[in-house]
Write a protein that holds these residues in place. Structure first.
Motif, PDB file in Angstrom:
ATOM      1  N   GLU A 151       0.557  -1.117   0.171  1.00  0.00           N
ATOM      2  CA  GLU A 151      -0.142  -0.186   0.332  1.00  0.00           C
ATOM      3  C   GLU A 151       1.306   1.414   0.109  1.00  0.00           C
ATOM      4  O   GLU A 151       0.505   2.337  -0.694  1.00  0.00           O
ATOM      5  CB  GLU A 151      -0.921   0.066   1.357  1.00  0.00           C
ATOM      6  N   ALA A 152       1.963   1.184   1.325  1.00  0.00           N
ATOM      7  CA  ALA A 152       3.368   2.229   0.874  1.00  0.00           C
ATOM      8  C   ALA A 152       3.070   3.009  -0.696  1.00  0.00           C
ATOM      9  O   ALA A 152       3.609   3.856  -1.167  1.00  0.00           O
ATOM     10  CB  ALA A 152       4.182   2.137   1.913  1.00  0.00           C
ATOM     11  N   GLU A 153       3.814   1.480  -1.024  1.00  0.00           N
ATOM     12  CA  GLU A 153       4.396   1.705  -2.864  1.00  0.00           C
ATOM     13  C   GLU A 153       3.272   2.289  -3.524  1.00  0.00           C
ATOM     14  O   GLU A 153       3.792   3.019  -4.349  1.00  0.00           O
ATOM     15  CB  GLU A 153       4.978   0.539  -2.912  1.00  0.00           C
ATOM     16  N   ALA A 154       2.271   2.150  -3.295  1.00  0.00           N
ATOM     17  CA  ALA A 154       0.815   2.576  -4.073  1.00  0.00           C
ATOM     18  C   ALA A 154       0.955   3.363  -3.828  1.00  0.00           C
ATOM     19  O   ALA A 154       0.525   4.617  -4.671  1.00  0.00           O
ATOM     20  CB  ALA A 154      -0.573   2.102  -4.019  1.00  0.00           C
ATOM     21  N   VAL A 155       0.713   3.930  -2.797  1.00  0.00           N
ATOM     22  CA  VAL A 155       1.100   5.840  -2.528  1.00  0.00           C
ATOM     23  C   VAL A 155       1.802   6.200  -3.287  1.00  0.00           C
ATOM     24  O   VAL A 155       1.248   7.325  -3.793  1.00  0.00           O
ATOM     25  CB  VAL A 155       0.635   5.989  -0.831  1.00  0.00           C
ATOM     26  N   ARG A 156       3.419   5.912  -2.729  1.00  0.00           N
ATOM     27  CA  ARG A 156       4.760   6.553  -3.297  1.00  0.00           C
ATOM     28  C   ARG A 156       4.327   6.758  -4.618  1.00  0.00           C
ATOM     29  O   ARG A 156       4.594   7.787  -5.168  1.00  0.00           O
ATOM     30  CB  ARG A 156       5.430   6.240  -2.604  1.00  0.00           C
ATOM     31  N   ALA A 157       3.406   5.547  -4.890  1.00  0.00           N
ATOM     32  CA  ALA A 157       3.648   5.837  -6.740  1.00  0.00           C
ATOM     33  C   ALA A 157       2.675   7.035  -7.592  1.00  0.00           C
ATOM     34  O   ALA A 157       2.881   7.574  -8.663  1.00  0.00           O
ATOM     35  CB  ALA A 157       3.163   4.650  -7.323  1.00  0.00           C
ATOM     36  N   GLY A 158       1.803   7.394  -6.268  1.00  0.00           N
ATOM     37  CA  GLY A 158       0.846   8.900  -6.449  1.00  0.00           C
ATOM     38  C   GLY A 158       0.485  10.175  -6.904  1.00  0.00           C
ATOM     39  O   GLY A 158       0.578  11.313  -6.776  1.00  0.00           O
ATOM     40  N   LEU A 159       2.885  10.161  -6.266  1.00  0.00           N
ATOM     41  CA  LEU A 159       2.918  11.231  -5.498  1.00  0.00           C
ATOM     42  C   LEU A 159       3.926  12.079  -5.624  1.00  0.00           C
ATOM     43  O   LEU A 159       5.055  10.637  -6.275  1.00  0.00           O
ATOM     44  CB  LEU A 159       3.070  11.122  -3.829  1.00  0.00           C
ATOM     45  N   PRO A 160       4.384  12.636  -6.108  1.00  0.00           N
ATOM     46  CA  PRO A 160       5.733  13.773  -5.847  1.00  0.00           C
ATOM     47  C   PRO A 160       7.230  13.412  -4.944  1.00  0.00           C
ATOM     48  O   PRO A 160       6.479  13.314  -3.915  1.00  0.00           O
ATOM     49  CB  PRO A 160       5.637  15.135  -6.135  1.00  0.00           C
ATOM     50  N   SER A 161       7.901  13.417  -5.822  1.00  0.00           N
ATOM     51  CA  SER A 161       9.344  13.050  -4.405  1.00  0.00           C
ATOM     52  C   SER A 161       9.235  14.295  -3.193  1.00  0.00           C
ATOM     53  O   SER A 161       9.142  15.149  -3.835  1.00  0.00           O
ATOM     54  CB  SER A 161      10.626  12.721  -5.571  1.00  0.00           C
ATOM     55  N   ALA A 203      -4.439   5.178   4.387  1.00  0.00           N
ATOM     56  CA  ALA A 203      -4.298   5.668   3.220  1.00  0.00           C
ATOM     57  C   ALA A 203      -4.252   4.099   3.060  1.00  0.00           C
ATOM     58  O   ALA A 203      -3.690   3.069   3.506  1.00  0.00           O
ATOM     59  CB  ALA A 203      -3.161   5.859   2.192  1.00  0.00           C
ATOM     60  N   GLY A 204      -5.255   2.832   2.044  1.00  0.00           N
ATOM     61  CA  GLY A 204      -4.712   1.495   2.018  1.00  0.00           C
ATOM     62  C   GLY A 204      -5.946   0.951   1.452  1.00  0.00           C
ATOM     63  O   GLY A 204      -6.911   1.544   0.881  1.00  0.00           O
ATOM     64  N   ILE A 205      -6.539  -0.195   1.076  1.00  0.00           N
ATOM     65  CA  ILE A 205      -7.136  -0.924   0.615  1.00  0.00           C
ATOM     66  C   ILE A 205      -8.118  -1.794   1.451  1.00  0.00           C
ATOM     67  O   ILE A 205      -7.760  -1.870   2.896  1.00  0.00           O
ATOM     68  CB  ILE A 205      -6.942  -2.431  -0.153  1.00  0.00           C
ATOM     69  N   ALA A 206      -9.605  -2.197   1.480  1.00  0.00           N
ATOM     70  CA  ALA A 206     -10.571  -2.023   2.389  1.00  0.00           C
ATOM     71  C   ALA A 206     -11.463  -3.006   1.506  1.00  0.00           C
ATOM     72  O   ALA A 206     -11.432  -3.409   0.619  1.00  0.00           O
ATOM     73  CB  ALA A 206     -10.342  -0.908   2.927  1.00  0.00           C
ATOM     74  N   GLY A 207     -12.203  -3.399   2.314  1.00  0.00           N
ATOM     75  CA  GLY A 207     -13.352  -4.392   1.729  1.00  0.00           C
ATOM     76  C   GLY A 207     -15.027  -3.379   2.107  1.00  0.00           C
ATOM     77  O   GLY A 207     -14.348  -2.302   2.875  1.00  0.00           O
ATOM     78  N   ALA A 218     -11.234 -15.266  -4.623  1.00  0.00           N
ATOM     79  CA  ALA A 218     -11.082 -15.701  -6.397  1.00  0.00           C
ATOM     80  C   ALA A 218     -11.344 -14.326  -6.942  1.00  0.00           C
ATOM     81  O   ALA A 218     -11.116 -13.347  -8.149  1.00  0.00           O
ATOM     82  CB  ALA A 218     -11.617 -16.594  -6.280  1.00  0.00           C
ATOM     83  N   ALA A 219     -12.155 -13.623  -5.752  1.00  0.00           N
ATOM     84  CA  ALA A 219     -13.401 -12.534  -6.419  1.00  0.00           C
ATOM     85  C   ALA A 219     -12.446 -11.102  -5.800  1.00  0.00           C
ATOM     86  O   ALA A 219     -12.874 -10.271  -6.471  1.00  0.00           O
ATOM     87  CB  ALA A 219     -14.558 -12.726  -5.546  1.00  0.00           C
ATOM     88  N   TRP A 220     -10.953 -11.486  -5.243  1.00  0.00           N
ATOM     89  CA  TRP A 220     -10.763 -10.644  -4.478  1.00  0.00           C
ATOM     90  C   TRP A 220     -10.497  -9.581  -6.339  1.00  0.00           C
ATOM     91  O   TRP A 220      -9.549 -10.270  -6.595  1.00  0.00           O
ATOM     92  CB  TRP A 220      -9.667 -10.617  -3.616  1.00  0.00           C
ATOM     93  N   ARG A 221      -9.478  -8.185  -6.125  1.00  0.00           N
ATOM     94  CA  ARG A 221      -9.439  -7.587  -7.288  1.00  0.00           C
ATOM     95  C   ARG A 221      -8.089  -6.794  -6.143  1.00  0.00           C
ATOM     96  O   ARG A 221      -8.376  -5.486  -6.411  1.00  0.00           O
ATOM     97  CB  ARG A 221     -10.071  -6.455  -7.794  1.00  0.00           C
ATOM     98  N   ILE A 222      -7.501  -6.627  -5.817  1.00  0.00           N
ATOM     99  CA  ILE A 222      -5.971  -6.066  -5.221  1.00  0.00           C
ATOM    100  C   ILE A 222      -5.124  -4.934  -5.439  1.00  0.00           C
ATOM    101  O   ILE A 222      -5.252  -3.749  -5.880  1.00  0.00           O
ATOM    102  CB  ILE A 222      -5.445  -6.927  -4.039  1.00  0.00           C
ATOM    103  N   PRO A 223      -4.976  -6.137  -7.150  1.00  0.00           N
ATOM    104  CA  PRO A 223      -3.958  -5.283  -8.434  1.00  0.00           C
ATOM    105  C   PRO A 223      -5.070  -3.681  -8.270  1.00  0.00           C
ATOM    106  O   PRO A 223      -4.627  -2.672  -8.460  1.00  0.00           O
ATOM    107  CB  PRO A 223      -4.015  -5.970  -9.711  1.00  0.00           C
ATOM    108  N   ASP A 224      -6.353  -4.243  -8.498  1.00  0.00           N
ATOM    109  CA  ASP A 224      -7.395  -2.850  -8.920  1.00  0.00           C
ATOM    110  C   ASP A 224      -6.868  -2.092  -7.986  1.00  0.00           C
ATOM    111  O   ASP A 224      -6.884  -1.045  -8.229  1.00  0.00           O
ATOM    112  CB  ASP A 224      -8.224  -3.393  -9.294  1.00  0.00           C
ATOM    113  N   ALA A 225      -7.238  -2.183  -6.587  1.00  0.00           N
ATOM    114  CA  ALA A 225      -7.362  -1.762  -5.709  1.00  0.00           C
ATOM    115  C   ALA A 225      -6.124  -0.965  -5.926  1.00  0.00           C
ATOM    116  O   ALA A 225      -6.621   0.471  -4.849  1.00  0.00           O
ATOM    117  CB  ALA A 225      -7.670  -2.560  -4.371  1.00  0.00           C
ATOM    118  N   LEU A 226      -4.888  -1.456  -5.602  1.00  0.00           N
ATOM    119  CA  LEU A 226      -3.616  -0.616  -5.616  1.00  0.00           C
ATOM    120  C   LEU A 226      -3.388   0.728  -6.065  1.00  0.00           C
ATOM    121  O   LEU A 226      -3.158   1.346  -5.750  1.00  0.00           O
ATOM    122  CB  LEU A 226      -2.380  -1.944  -5.487  1.00  0.00           C
ATOM    123  N   ALA A 227      -4.344   0.021  -7.953  1.00  0.00           N
ATOM    124  CA  ALA A 227      -3.866   1.080  -9.139  1.00  0.00           C
ATOM    125  C   ALA A 227      -4.959   2.718  -8.605  1.00  0.00           C
ATOM    126  O   ALA A 227      -4.439   3.160  -9.124  1.00  0.00           O
ATOM    127  CB  ALA A 227      -4.168   0.284 -10.050  1.00  0.00           C
TER     128      ALA A 227
END
Length: 210
Positions: A12-22, A61-65, A190-199
């Motif tokens: 999750e931290a990596e996903a957030v960093r990917a959207g933030l300027p350094s 910040a993070g993913i959730a149900g 099987a129904a989880w969409r973790i990559p989509d939620a991280l994106a």
């Protein structure tokens, strides 16, 4: 604004960093669960204060149900309140929340100014209560019970209330931002969409520059 963004896990931290300027914010994974979130967030706040570089706001910040028909897969959610849904006492008449026991509150209100900024930056985000649970929901019965007890709830996670308490106790604005990876109810990996939620989390993180 000097911002601290905390997540449960490094993905999750990596996903957030990917959207933030350094350099725009410090992003750190503080662990799974409310206790780890509270301890990790409080430690980071104390270290920053000791170094004379205090933070001015905290976002969990993070993913959730998401609750079905309230927050679909891939949606972005902003918490109006982070609620420790299982903090209280059991009884023959049902669950007694901490607030009714008179030992404090299980409800952490989002800072209205910080929440307003996030709403402006994320106009499509769903707002509502986000529940914090030590044991996440895995049955239809539990999901239904939570919907009854918390009619304004849109999602559940494991860290929001803990991070909120650390921020609020330090006198700092707090908000919780989630993206939905799965529906709350029977556990169906099987129904989880973790990559989509991280994106989606990366896209939402761009709003933190506003």
């Amino acid at each position: 604004m000097t911002l601290l963004v905390v997540t449960a896990v490094e993905a999750e931290a990596e996903a957030v960093r990917a959207g933030l300027p350094s350099g725009h914010a410090q992003v750190a994974a503080v662990g799974v669960g409310a206790a780890s979130a509270a301890a990790g967030t409080a430690r980071l706040l104390a270290l920053a204060e000791a170094a004379a570089r205090p933070f001015q706001a905290v976002i969990l910040a993070g993913i959730a149900g998401g609750f079905a028909h309230r927050a679909p897969l891939g949606a972005t959610v902003l918490a109006t309140r982070s609620i420790a849904a299982d903090l209280g006492a059991d009884s023959p008449d049902g669950f007694i929340p901490l607030d009714e026991l008179g030992f404090g509150t299980a409800i952490a209100e989002a800072d209205p100014t910080l929440l307003g900024r996030l709403r402006d930056a994320l106009p499509d985000a769903i707002t509502g209560d986000v529940l914090t649970l030590n044991t996440v929901t895995g049955t239809a019965e539990t999901a239904q019970a939570l919907r009854r007890r918390f009619p304004a709830a849109v999602a559940e996670g494991m860290e929001g209330y803990g991070a909120a308490r650390a921020a609020i106790d330090a006198g700092l604005p707090f908000a919780e931002l989630r993206t939905i990876s799965n529906a709350i109810g029977p556990r169906d990996r099987a129904a989880w969409r973790i990559p989509d939620a991280l994106a989606a989390l990366t896209r939402a993180a761009r709003s933190l520059t506003a």
